[in-house]
Design a protein around this motif. Structure first.
Motif, PDB file in Angstrom:
ATOM      1  N   LYS A  16       1.135  -1.192   0.025  1.00 49.78           N
ATOM      2  CA  LYS A  16      -0.155  -0.589  -0.063  1.00 49.78           C
ATOM      3  C   LYS A  16       0.612   1.584   0.105  1.00 49.78           C
ATOM      4  O   LYS A  16       1.802   1.381   0.709  1.00 49.78           O
ATOM      5  CB  LYS A  16      -1.279  -0.185   1.734  1.00 49.78           C
ATOM      6  CG  LYS A  16      -2.056  -0.957   1.013  1.00 49.78           C
ATOM      7  CD  LYS A  16      -1.963  -2.281   1.952  1.00 49.78           C
ATOM      8  CE  LYS A  16      -0.793  -2.439   3.186  1.00 49.78           C
ATOM      9  NZ  LYS A  16      -0.797  -3.387   3.400  1.00 49.78           N
ATOM     10  N   ALA A  17       0.789   2.161  -1.165  1.00 52.04           N
ATOM     11  CA  ALA A  17       1.094   3.187  -0.984  1.00 52.04           C
ATOM     12  C   ALA A  17       0.187   4.564  -1.491  1.00 52.04           C
ATOM     13  O   ALA A  17      -0.554   4.304  -1.196  1.00 52.04           O
ATOM     14  CB  ALA A  17       2.375   3.505  -2.598  1.00 52.04           C
ATOM     15  N   THR A  18       0.311   5.767  -0.844  1.00 53.22           N
ATOM     16  CA  THR A  18       0.434   6.734  -0.870  1.00 53.22           C
ATOM     17  C   THR A  18       0.901   8.228  -0.801  1.00 53.22           C
ATOM     18  O   THR A  18       2.422   8.044  -0.338  1.00 53.22           O
ATOM     19  CB  THR A  18      -1.059   7.245  -0.059  1.00 53.22           C
ATOM     20  OG1 THR A  18      -1.720   8.176   0.030  1.00 53.22           O
ATOM     21  CG2 THR A  18      -0.753   8.064   1.579  1.00 53.22           C
ATOM     22  N   ASN A  19       1.306   9.342  -1.538  1.00 56.59           N
ATOM     23  CA  ASN A  19       1.840  10.307  -1.423  1.00 56.59           C
ATOM     24  C   ASN A  19       0.746  11.710  -0.097  1.00 56.59           C
ATOM     25  O   ASN A  19       0.997  12.258  -0.622  1.00 56.59           O
ATOM     26  CB  ASN A  19       1.846  10.702  -2.664  1.00 56.59           C
ATOM     27  CG  ASN A  19       0.320  11.406  -4.256  1.00 56.59           C
ATOM     28  OD1 ASN A  19      -0.626  11.259  -3.274  1.00 56.59           O
ATOM     29  ND2 ASN A  19       1.019  10.919  -4.755  1.00 56.59           N
ATOM     30  N   GLY A  20      -0.281  10.984   0.142  1.00 53.10           N
ATOM     31  CA  GLY A  20      -1.444  11.665   0.685  1.00 53.10           C
ATOM     32  C   GLY A  20      -2.310  12.636  -0.120  1.00 53.10           C
ATOM     33  O   GLY A  20      -3.024  12.614   0.612  1.00 53.10           O
ATOM     34  N   THR A  21      -2.781  12.214  -1.582  1.00 51.41           N
ATOM     35  CA  THR A  21      -3.737  13.128  -2.143  1.00 51.41           C
ATOM     36  C   THR A  21      -4.277  10.940  -2.828  1.00 51.41           C
ATOM     37  O   THR A  21      -5.596  10.956  -2.832  1.00 51.41           O
ATOM     38  CB  THR A  21      -2.983  13.541  -3.161  1.00 51.41           C
ATOM     39  OG1 THR A  21      -2.820  14.421  -2.814  1.00 51.41           O
ATOM     40  CG2 THR A  21      -4.401  14.114  -4.074  1.00 51.41           C
ATOM     41  N   GLN A  22      -3.256  10.333  -3.447  1.00 48.59           N
ATOM     42  CA  GLN A  22      -3.811   9.215  -4.040  1.00 48.59           C
ATOM     43  C   GLN A  22      -3.304   7.968  -4.007  1.00 48.59           C
ATOM     44  O   GLN A  22      -1.850   8.186  -2.450  1.00 48.59           O
ATOM     45  CB  GLN A  22      -2.782   9.011  -5.732  1.00 48.59           C
ATOM     46  CG  GLN A  22      -3.540  10.103  -6.459  1.00 48.59           C
ATOM     47  CD  GLN A  22      -2.738  10.536  -7.576  1.00 48.59           C
ATOM     48  OE1 GLN A  22      -1.252  10.747  -8.085  1.00 48.59           O
ATOM     49  NE2 GLN A  22      -3.224  10.439  -8.792  1.00 48.59           N
TER      50      GLN A  22
END
Length: 76
Positions: A16-22
């Motif tokens: 699971k990964a996120t850039n804070g938006t996606q």
């Protein structure tokens, strides 16, 4: 240069990964890369379905691509 923060969780079943938006989720599977003879599914626009990692001179398939194309796969 802009600083970007990302978060990554390499879990037993999924990364699971996120850039804070996606948000991105793909299977925690790695497979040996090989020449792909058939192009079925490769026209998929999702980059997550066609992940390839190159380290030095070797390549690995990641996630769904490893499940579809690698003869042997590895997971946690």
């Amino acid at each position: 240069m802009t600083n970007k923060k990302i978060g990554v969780d390499v879990g037993f079943g999924f990364v699971k990964a996120t850039n804070g938006t996606q948000k991105y989720v793909f299977p925690s599977v790695v497979g040996e890369a090989s020449d792909i003879r058939f192009n079925t599914g490769m026209d998929n626009k999702s980059i997550l379905d066609n992940l390839i990692v190159k380290l030095d001179s070797s390549k690995c398939f990641i996630g769904q691509l490893a499940n579809r194309q690698s003869q042997f796969t590895f997971s946690t």
